[in-house]
Design a protein around this motif. Structure first.
Motif: not given
Lengths: 223, 223
Positions: B12-19, B50-51, B98-104, B132-135
């Motif tokens: 549950h640790s909001t791991s900062l290892t982003f894949r 992601l699912a 979504w807020e972090q990755y879906g923007e840039r 598509q990314p705006h769905r």
DNA sequence: CGTTTACCATACGGAAGAGTATGGATTGCC
DNA sequence: GGCAATCCATACTCTTCCGTATGGTAAACG
């Protein structure tokens, strides 16, 4: 012995005896608790439909539950299932009622404005300042995944779009541009509904809001 | 003996290892039935998020049920409740992702355009053709009654609005008009999302759609 | 190679809400 | 006043879905 799937003599007949005004005042309690039974007369199908519309406007289509509605009306489910065969039937009836009555209030007055140049600015200002009747529309906008509301919204939006298109044509725009301008205007209307009294995005105050409306008029309506 | 309200050592640790890219391909089956288990490796919390985002984009936030998601991923609830404490936690994590990755993807590219005059038209055209990314955003727009999505949407919309406002200022508009024009533009964007791939309103074809986009550019962007 | 850790299945409990069955109460009508 | 139609209450069943408890299996690691 009742029939298995239905009532013997239910008022399910889509009666064409329209009563616009309510006969009983029991649909104005916005947040009344249980044990508050203002008028304990009997209910009609119309009462359920109006209460359903009010609940949709306040909490969305997803919150339309029969037991919650019954509590709000001071009765139980037994009443509901006499008037309607199912929950889906109530939603259908409520949407049909909204589609038939909820429209003319705005568009009907606007059509009486004779000058085509004055019509669009007046429409913008009126819609902007009478947002209350648009709360059902905003709620239905958020329920577009629901199969029952899609055709209703398609019809209503189509009619409004056509109204806008002819208004822009009468204001002097060529047909192609008039259609695109109507699309743009209506999209701005829909987006504004979403961004404001569902999200409270810019938390705009009144005088600033008036300036925004005038900016819209100056930008979208041809001189 | 497990602790009562939680796991002993859960990720549950909001791991900062982003894949960003997925390790396993099992999130691209849009409508796979049961008994289709493409890869039966183990799942991670990221896979669930992601699912969840994919399901939200397709069927809305209301359809986010853990047992349905588990079926789609080829596992059972037992897997889910190892990775997340509750359904609410999954939604929170998915929204944050979504807020972090879906923007840039959109705004990042636009910021590289140096000429302020070229920036807004290019933004319009790109957003119009990469819907598509705006769905997910459109789906979240319909869930604004949900308390968890409101702050996320407020932040995202606020950032985009500020981006639009400065872009309009750099395009030559005075501050007051720039803000109102940004409001109008963003409302048109939001309304267009609603009216098109949730409602299929004008069922516009491609060339006509291009004409609409150019009309938007000509109407909203100052020369 | 065995033990620990990470991940998953199965089975259960409980709440919420749709729909049904049936009897009771109230109203309109003769 | 009495009878029938109308309206409602109560008490169920059934389904869905969240969350828990607990044992099982596969991977990681010494």
């Amino acid at each position: 012995m009742r029939s298995v799937a239905g009532h013997e003599n239910p008022p399910h007949s889509t009666s064409l005896t329209f009563r616009i005004t309510n006969v009983r005042g029991c649909r104005y309690h916005t947040h009344m608790n249980v044990s508050s039974k203002p008028e304990r007369t009997r209910l009609s199908a119309e009462d359920w439909e109006l209460a359903a519309l009010q609940l949709i406007a306040e909490q969305g289509v997803g919150a339309l539950a029969v037991e919650a509605l019954a509590r709000q009306l001071g009765v139980t489910k037994g009443s509901f299932y006499w008037h309607f065969r199912t929950r889906e039937a109530l939603l259908h009836a409520a949407l049909e009622r909204w589609e038939q009555y909820g429209e003319r209030e705005v568009l009907g007055q606007i059509e009486q404005i004779t000058d085509p140049r004055k019509r669009l600015p007046e429409l913008f200002r009126r819609v902007a300042h009478e947002l209350q009747p648009h709360r059902v529309y905003a709620a239905l906008l958020k329920a577009l995944d629901h199969p029952q509301v899609v055709p209703v919204m398609a019809r209503v939006s189509q009619r409004r779009m056509e109204f806008l298109t002819t208004a822009y044509r009468e204001a002097g725009l060529p047909p192609g541009e008039a259609l695109n301008r109507a699309r743009l205007t209506y999209a701005a209307y829909v987006g504004f509904l979403q961004l404001n009294f569902t999200l409270g995005l810019p938390r705009i105050n009144l005088e600033e809001f008036d300036a925004y409306v005038e900016h819209m008029i100056a930008t979208l309506i041809p001189a």
